[in-house]
Design a protein around this motif. Structure first.
Motif, PDB file in Angstrom:
ATOM      1  N   VAL A 190      44.040  47.294  46.013  1.00 22.33           N
ATOM      2  CA  VAL A 190      42.722  47.544  46.595  1.00 22.33           C
ATOM      3  C   VAL A 190      42.254  46.197  47.146  1.00 22.33           C
ATOM      4  CG1 VAL A 190      40.329  48.176  46.121  1.00 22.33           C
ATOM      5  CG2 VAL A 190      42.181  49.375  44.947  1.00 22.33           C
ATOM      6  N   PRO A 191      42.138  46.077  48.478  1.00 25.16           N
ATOM      7  CA  PRO A 191      41.766  44.770  49.044  1.00 25.16           C
ATOM      8  C   PRO A 191      40.476  44.209  48.442  1.00 25.16           C
ATOM      9  CG  PRO A 191      42.440  46.270  50.762  1.00 25.16           C
ATOM     10  CD  PRO A 191      42.355  47.088  49.506  1.00 25.16           C
ATOM     11  N   ALA A 192      40.482  42.910  48.216  1.00 25.61           N
ATOM     12  CA  ALA A 192      39.319  42.247  47.622  1.00 25.61           C
ATOM     13  C   ALA A 192      38.831  41.149  48.554  1.00 25.61           C
ATOM     14  CB  ALA A 192      39.697  41.667  46.268  1.00 25.61           C
ATOM     15  N   LEU A 232      36.930  34.959  52.381  1.00 24.66           N
ATOM     16  CA  LEU A 232      38.344  35.120  52.023  1.00 24.66           C
ATOM     17  C   LEU A 232      38.600  36.599  51.809  1.00 24.66           C
ATOM     18  CD1 LEU A 232      38.366  32.245  49.403  1.00 24.66           C
ATOM     19  CD2 LEU A 232      39.563  32.169  51.588  1.00 24.66           C
ATOM     20  N   TYR A 233      39.656  37.105  52.414  1.00 23.21           N
ATOM     21  CA  TYR A 233      39.959  38.533  52.300  1.00 23.21           C
ATOM     22  C   TYR A 233      41.395  38.701  51.826  1.00 23.21           C
ATOM     23  CZ  TYR A 233      39.743  43.505  53.366  1.00 23.21           C
ATOM     24  OH  TYR A 233      39.732  44.886  53.271  1.00 23.21           O
ATOM     25  N   PHE A 234      41.567  39.438  50.751  1.00 27.77           N
ATOM     26  CA  PHE A 234      42.894  39.587  50.138  1.00 27.77           C
ATOM     27  C   PHE A 234      43.403  41.014  50.352  1.00 27.77           C
ATOM     28  CE2 PHE A 234      40.244  36.826  47.281  1.00 27.77           C
ATOM     29  CZ  PHE A 234      40.678  35.613  47.809  1.00 27.77           C
ATOM     30  N   ASP A 235      43.980  41.244  51.538  1.00 25.85           N
ATOM     31  CA  ASP A 235      44.408  42.614  51.826  1.00 25.85           C
ATOM     32  C   ASP A 235      45.797  42.925  51.270  1.00 25.85           C
ATOM     33  OD1 ASP A 235      45.739  41.014  53.558  1.00 25.85           O
ATOM     34  OD2 ASP A 235      45.160  42.081  55.389  1.00 25.85           O
ATOM     35  N   GLU A 236      46.417  41.942  50.621  1.00 29.76           N
ATOM     36  CA  GLU A 236      47.728  42.195  50.010  1.00 29.76           C
ATOM     37  C   GLU A 236      47.586  42.867  48.635  1.00 29.76           C
ATOM     38  OE1 GLU A 236      46.152  39.407  50.535  1.00 29.76           O
ATOM     39  OE2 GLU A 236      46.899  37.701  49.389  1.00 29.76           O
ATOM     40  N   PHE A 237      46.360  42.977  48.133  1.00 28.75           N
ATOM     41  CA  PHE A 237      46.143  43.631  46.833  1.00 28.75           C
ATOM     42  C   PHE A 237      46.179  45.147  46.996  1.00 28.75           C
ATOM     43  CE2 PHE A 237      43.381  40.014  44.855  1.00 28.75           C
ATOM     44  CZ  PHE A 237      44.469  39.157  44.957  1.00 28.75           C
ATOM     45  N   TYR A 265      38.999  39.603  36.944  1.00 32.14           N
ATOM     46  CA  TYR A 265      38.198  40.391  37.893  1.00 32.14           C
ATOM     47  C   TYR A 265      39.087  41.012  38.967  1.00 32.14           C
ATOM     48  CZ  TYR A 265      34.406  41.626  41.071  1.00 32.14           C
ATOM     49  OH  TYR A 265      33.541  42.324  41.883  1.00 32.14           O
ATOM     50  N   ILE A 305      29.184  44.362  43.393  1.00 30.62           N
ATOM     51  CA  ILE A 305      29.678  43.029  43.745  1.00 30.62           C
ATOM     52  C   ILE A 305      29.209  42.078  42.650  1.00 30.62           C
ATOM     53  CG2 ILE A 305      29.874  43.234  46.258  1.00 30.62           C
ATOM     54  CD1 ILE A 305      27.062  42.059  46.495  1.00 30.62           C
ATOM     55  N   LYS A 332      36.051  37.488  48.885  1.00 28.62           N
ATOM     56  CA  LYS A 332      35.250  36.465  48.223  1.00 28.62           C
ATOM     57  C   LYS A 332      34.470  35.724  49.306  1.00 28.62           C
ATOM     58  CE  LYS A 332      36.051  32.963  44.701  1.00 28.62           C
ATOM     59  NZ  LYS A 332      37.025  32.338  43.829  1.00 28.62           N
ATOM     60  N   LYS A 363      31.760  38.156  45.165  1.00 24.44           N
ATOM     61  CA  LYS A 363      33.098  38.741  45.231  1.00 24.44           C
ATOM     62  C   LYS A 363      33.039  40.223  44.930  1.00 24.44           C
ATOM     63  CE  LYS A 363      34.387  36.983  40.672  1.00 24.44           C
ATOM     64  NZ  LYS A 363      35.310  36.148  39.946  1.00 24.44           N
ATOM     65  N   GLY A 364      34.033  40.919  45.449  1.00 24.33           N
ATOM     66  CA  GLY A 364      34.071  42.363  45.253  1.00 24.33           C
ATOM     67  C   GLY A 364      35.365  42.929  45.788  1.00 24.33           C
ATOM     68  N   ALA A 365      35.472  44.258  45.758  1.00 25.38           N
ATOM     69  CA  ALA A 365      36.679  44.928  46.244  1.00 25.38           C
ATOM     70  C   ALA A 365      36.284  46.169  47.038  1.00 25.38           C
ATOM     71  CB  ALA A 365      37.574  45.315  45.068  1.00 25.38           C
ATOM     72  N   LYS A 389      32.047  30.872  53.539  1.00 24.83           N
ATOM     73  CA  LYS A 389      33.498  30.924  53.740  1.00 24.83           C
ATOM     74  C   LYS A 389      33.999  32.280  53.231  1.00 24.83           C
ATOM     75  CE  LYS A 389      37.826  28.635  52.621  1.00 24.83           C
ATOM     76  NZ  LYS A 389      38.527  27.639  51.815  1.00 24.83           N
ATOM     77  N   SER A 427      41.031  45.246  41.825  1.00 21.64           N
ATOM     78  CA  SER A 427      42.010  45.535  42.873  1.00 21.64           C
ATOM     79  C   SER A 427      43.288  46.206  42.379  1.00 21.64           C
ATOM     80  CB  SER A 427      42.399  44.240  43.598  1.00 21.64           C
ATOM     81  OG  SER A 427      41.309  43.777  44.366  1.00 21.64           O
ATOM     82  N   PHE A 428      43.514  46.173  41.060  1.00 28.29           N
ATOM     83  CA  PHE A 428      44.767  46.761  40.547  1.00 28.29           C
ATOM     84  C   PHE A 428      44.540  47.748  39.393  1.00 28.29           C
ATOM     85  CE2 PHE A 428      45.767  42.643  42.405  1.00 28.29           C
ATOM     86  CZ  PHE A 428      46.815  42.957  43.255  1.00 28.29           C
TER      87      PHE A 428
END
Lengths: 381, 97
Positions: free
Chosen positions: B49-51, B42-47, A319, B71, B53, B63-65, B40, A324-325
């Motif tokens: 396209v930030p994702a 969680l944010y993944f801005d290192e991707f 996913y 989502i 959860k 979850k989504g991006a 809770k 994201s990629f």
């Protein structure tokens, strides 16, 4: 988009395949059995059989019959042989296209099924197969190349063992056809099922079964053949006995163009490219403490890279790669549920990234970079 | 933001009980943070396209991006027809700034 799901279906196809299919709209599709000898050169079905015979080292091209794909080919092989009352040996790396037909026959009380274990990379030792064969074993069915890990079995050795015990060898070549060498003649394969839309670069809906001289199967379907209409039963002889109904001519055209592309390019050259990409995958990801790799270094098609990010279910990885990629892989069980315990990946399965001749090194590096970033996420959760 | 469509997702997924929401607009970081208030975050801005959860313990995971219009909601395995009305209402109440 980076497409790494070629083990499911190949993308992109060679330009030659697209051109051939598009061009087919400009002329009437000739029926192979209705063309005279002088038009043989135009008979795409015959030409396709000839090129497939070249690729698989088959002496008589007419022993290759077309089906809708591997599933139909395997059903024809399994149900076409008279297996009632016998034992059938399969391996733990089989796809559901083998598991379900044999398990259905077992449920109906017609056969017994023995499953041969594989190692942690999906490799099945010929000696294990030998040990599993019983006196009443009539057929051994093996996946030439695992669609999960890419492990490649030693068909030549397995064929010798199987034949020394008086059984038939049925090979599922869904993953290997067009990807690695297949030698039906010298390896003495009895029945070889293949699909057109993976490494053979054809469209979905075309595949086939090679039937060794002397083996007669009960056809899965009977009906119109376009010739010999006065006969009220299915005409005898190959391939017509097994090809009732209107053939999938667009599929055959695509398959012909795909096989031509492979033969013109050279299987070795295609394999060499995939081997180089496979090496990059290992160089970049092996040794990463957050990643577990299941694909083998040796005895492989060099096409499937099967792994998991530790502490993360495979679907989550898929996913993230997609959303994201913009990278497309396959996650889960890959229709090969018997393998899971041997790889130690029950119940969620694995991530499988499968590249092709058209995948670039740059795409592989983008993929490995993405995986490294995703692996770091586990430290956040 | 509105939930336009709910689609059950069937595959060999981490949850066999999951669905996708099709949203009326693309996901922004603000909208992700709004969802994040549910549990809770969680944010993944290192991707690329930030994702994100959102884990709502004992209930579901979202979850989504960023920039996408869908989502995914992972629901408990053992509950069929899991009530999603509260989540849909919560999303529908979101006003884009």
């Amino acid at each position: 988009m980076i497409y790494l799901n070629n083990a499911a279906t190949s993308f992109p196809k060679p330009k030659e395949v697209k051109d051939a299919v598009v061009a087919s709209f400009d002329y009437p599709l000739v029926h192979s059995s209705r063309t005279g000898f002088e038009r043989e050169e135009e008979d795409i079905a015959y030409l396709c059989r000839v090129r497939l015979a070249d690729l698989f080292n088959v002496e008589d091209p007419l022993r290759i019959v077309f089906t809708s794909g591997s599933t139909e080919a395997l059903n024809l092989a399994i149900k076409g042989l008279s297996l009632d009352g016998s034992n059938v040996v399969i391996t733990a790396i089989e796809h559901n296209s083998v598991i379900r037909p044999v398990k259905t026959l077992e449920k109906e009380g017609k056969i017994s099924v023995t499953i041969v274990e594989c190692n942690k990379n999906g490799y099945v030792y010929p000696e294990q197969i030998e040990k599993s064969i019983r006196d009443n074993t009539r057929a051994v069915i093996v996946n030439h190349c695992s669609n999960v890990t890419g492990a490649v079995l030693d068909l030549e050795k397995i064929a010798k063992i199987v034949h020394s015990r008086g059984a038939y060898l049925i090979v599922d070549a869904s993953q290997s056809a067009g990807a690695i060498q297949i030698d039906c003649k010298n390896w003495d394969i009895d029945l070889l099922a293949f699909t057109g839309h993976k490494s053979l670069f054809g469209l979905q809906g075309i595949g086939g079964l090679y039937i060794k001289e002397g083996i007669e199967l009960k056809p899965l379907k009977v009906g119109g053949t376009g010739i010999l209409s006065e006969i009220l039963l299915q005409p005898e002889g190959v391939p017509i006995h097994y090809e009732a109904g209107t053939p999938n001519r667009p599929g055959i055209i695509s398959l012909y163009a795909g096989v031509q592309f492979i033969l013109n390019t050279g299987l070795e050259k295609i394999l060499e490219h995939k081997k180089k990409l496979y090496q990059i995958l290992f160089d970049e990801l092996e040794g990463n403490e957050d990643i577990e790799i299941y694909s083998p270094r040796e005895n492989t098609s060099y096409s499937n890279f099967c792994f998991n990010v530790k502490k993360m279910v495979p679907e989550e990885v898929g996913y993230m790669l997609e959303s994201s990629f913009d990278i497309y892989v396959r996650t889960g069980l890959h229709c090969a549920p018997l393998m899971l315990p041997y790889l130690g990946v029950a119940p969620w399965g694995t991530v499988r990234a499968s590249h092709s001749y058209f995948t670039t090194e740059e795409e592989i590096y983008k993929f490995t970079d993405a995986i490294k970033k995703i692996a770091l996420v586990t430290k956040k959760i | 933001m509105k939930v336009l469509k709910v689609k059950e997702v069937k595959d060999c997924f981490e949850s066999n009980n999951s669905c996708d929401f099709l949203l009326s607009g693309p996901i922004t970081k603000e909208f992700a943070e709004y969802l994040g208030k549910l549990g809770k975050f969680l944010y993944f801005d290192e991707f690329d396209v930030p994702a994100f959860k959102v884990i709502v313990r004992g209930e579901y995971t979202v979850k989504g991006a960023i920039g996408k219009k869908t989502i995914r909601i992972l629901l408990p395995e053992d509950v069929s027809n899991y009530p999603l009305d509260n989540l849909i209402n919560y999303i529908n109440q979101y006003k884009q700034k």
